[in-house]
Design a protein around this motif. Structure first.
Motif, PDB file in Angstrom:
ATOM      1  N   GLY A 177       0.824  -1.208   0.000  1.00 27.19           N
ATOM      2  CA  GLY A 177       0.000   0.000   0.000  1.00 27.19           C
ATOM      3  C   GLY A 177       0.857   1.258   0.000  1.00 27.19           C
ATOM      4  N   VAL A 178       1.904   1.262   0.804  1.00 27.22           N
ATOM      5  CA  VAL A 178       2.813   2.415   0.835  1.00 27.22           C
ATOM      6  C   VAL A 178       3.492   2.570  -0.523  1.00 27.22           C
ATOM      7  CG1 VAL A 178       4.920   3.345   1.877  1.00 27.22           C
ATOM      8  CG2 VAL A 178       3.173   2.301   3.331  1.00 27.22           C
ATOM      9  N   ALA A 179       3.963   1.459  -1.080  1.00 30.44           N
ATOM     10  CA  ALA A 179       4.641   1.514  -2.385  1.00 30.44           C
ATOM     11  C   ALA A 179       3.698   2.004  -3.479  1.00 30.44           C
ATOM     12  CB  ALA A 179       5.208   0.138  -2.738  1.00 30.44           C
ATOM     13  N   LEU A 180       2.446   1.555  -3.440  1.00 28.38           N
ATOM     14  CA  LEU A 180       1.480   2.001  -4.443  1.00 28.38           C
ATOM     15  C   LEU A 180       1.205   3.496  -4.323  1.00 28.38           C
ATOM     16  CD1 LEU A 180      -1.062  -0.966  -4.432  1.00 28.38           C
ATOM     17  CD2 LEU A 180       0.252  -0.146  -6.402  1.00 28.38           C
ATOM     18  N   ARG A 181       1.103   3.994  -3.090  1.00 25.07           N
ATOM     19  CA  ARG A 181       0.862   5.424  -2.916  1.00 25.07           C
ATOM     20  C   ARG A 181       2.047   6.243  -3.421  1.00 25.07           C
ATOM     21  NH1 ARG A 181      -2.088   3.719   1.595  1.00 25.07           N
ATOM     22  NH2 ARG A 181      -0.309   3.799   2.973  1.00 25.07           N
ATOM     23  N   LEU A 182       3.257   5.722  -3.224  1.00 29.07           N
ATOM     24  CA  LEU A 182       4.443   6.456  -3.664  1.00 29.07           C
ATOM     25  C   LEU A 182       4.652   6.353  -5.166  1.00 29.07           C
ATOM     26  CD1 LEU A 182       6.930   5.493  -0.826  1.00 29.07           C
ATOM     27  CD2 LEU A 182       6.089   7.785  -1.332  1.00 29.07           C
ATOM     28  N   LEU A 183       4.488   5.163  -5.709  1.00 34.35           N
ATOM     29  CA  LEU A 183       4.854   4.927  -7.111  1.00 34.35           C
ATOM     30  C   LEU A 183       3.682   5.034  -8.077  1.00 34.35           C
ATOM     31  CD1 LEU A 183       7.240   1.923  -6.414  1.00 34.35           C
ATOM     32  CD2 LEU A 183       7.893   4.275  -6.982  1.00 34.35           C
ATOM     33  N   ARG A 184       2.476   4.802  -7.589  1.00 31.14           N
ATOM     34  CA  ARG A 184       1.269   4.882  -8.418  1.00 31.14           C
ATOM     35  C   ARG A 184       1.337   3.981  -9.642  1.00 31.14           C
ATOM     36  NH1 ARG A 184      -1.205   8.713  -5.791  1.00 31.14           N
ATOM     37  NH2 ARG A 184      -0.047  10.426  -4.896  1.00 31.14           N
ATOM     38  N   HIS A 234       5.507  -1.603 -10.668  1.00 34.19           N
ATOM     39  CA  HIS A 234       6.680  -0.985 -10.044  1.00 34.19           C
ATOM     40  C   HIS A 234       6.626  -1.145  -8.523  1.00 34.19           C
ATOM     41  CE1 HIS A 234       7.481   1.883 -13.673  1.00 34.19           C
ATOM     42  NE2 HIS A 234       7.632   0.616 -13.978  1.00 34.19           N
ATOM     43  N   ALA A 235       5.426  -1.016  -7.971  1.00 34.66           N
ATOM     44  CA  ALA A 235       5.274  -1.177  -6.518  1.00 34.66           C
ATOM     45  C   ALA A 235       5.617  -2.605  -6.092  1.00 34.66           C
ATOM     46  CB  ALA A 235       3.854  -0.817  -6.100  1.00 34.66           C
ATOM     47  N   GLU A 236       5.172  -3.569  -6.874  1.00 34.97           N
ATOM     48  CA  GLU A 236       5.465  -4.970  -6.537  1.00 34.97           C
ATOM     49  C   GLU A 236       6.962  -5.264  -6.647  1.00 34.97           C
ATOM     50  OE1 GLU A 236       1.109  -6.826  -7.789  1.00 34.97           O
ATOM     51  OE2 GLU A 236       2.793  -7.048  -9.162  1.00 34.97           O
ATOM     52  N   GLU A 237       7.611  -4.715  -7.678  1.00 35.89           N
ATOM     53  CA  GLU A 237       9.066  -4.899  -7.811  1.00 35.89           C
ATOM     54  C   GLU A 237       9.801  -4.244  -6.645  1.00 35.89           C
ATOM     55  OE1 GLU A 237      10.457  -3.493 -11.595  1.00 35.89           O
ATOM     56  OE2 GLU A 237       9.002  -4.712 -12.681  1.00 35.89           O
TER      57      GLU A 237
END
Length: 180
Positions: free
Chosen positions: A42-49, A53-56
């Motif tokens: 969730g944090v990665a998705l908010r940062l990377l959108r 990329h968030a999963e990587e």
């Protein structure tokens, strides 16, 4: 290890799991992944959108957690904050790399200029506590939760310029505090 019905693991449980990771116990890493991956994604998705990329980035963060579990020091902060910090640095590195390659300047991240390593988390936590509440909340929403300045403005019902000002002032105060 103990968890509750929601699958979360208390900080002391995460600390024990990190110690087991430091001893190269793959089951401990799996348990940490099960407990923390949804939050960290969730944090990665908010940062990377961007979900791929968030999963990587999440995968990179867990590799770093595995490799550096022996460097975690419980006296310097919670295991959750340490792991989210690793994820955040991985995500910001990715954004910075993308910005350089695309030539855009959409990364208004002054945290990269701060002389704060993950090892300084205890001192950082102390400095964060010294901030005014509005500044602290804005910084935490931005740098821990990964919200954009616009999202923080909406979430806190505060003008965007005010949120930006709080964050800039908070980061300056944190930098000054960390240099003491």
């Amino acid at each position: 290890m103990s968890g509750n019905a929601t699958g979360s693991v208390a900080d002391d449980g995460l600390g024990q799991l990190l110690r087991r990771c430091a001893e190269r116990d793959p089951q401990a890493l799996k348990a940490i992944y099960d407990a923390m991956a949804p939050t960290m994604l969730g944090v990665a998705l908010r940062l990377l959108r961007n979900r791929p990329h968030a999963e990587e980035t999440l995968q990179d963060a867990f590799l770093q957690i595995w490799r550096n579990a022996d460097r975690y020091d419980q006296s310097r902060g919670s295991p959750k904050a340490w792991m989210i910090g690793i994820l955040r640095y991985r995500a910001l590195d990715r954004l910075e790399t993308e910005r350089r390659h695309t030539g855009t300047d959409e990364l208004p991240d002054v945290a990269a200029d701060m002389p704060v390593g993950i090892e300084d988390s205890r001192a950082l936590a102390t400095c964060i506590e010294e901030l005014p509440e509005t500044w602290r909340k804005s910084v935490m929403l931005s740098y821990v939760e990964g919200y954009s300045h616009s999202e923080i403005a909406e979430r806190t019902d505060t003008p965007l310029g005010t949120v930006k000002s709080w964050i800039v002032r908070a980061l300056a105060a944190l930098k000054k505090c960390m240099e003491r």
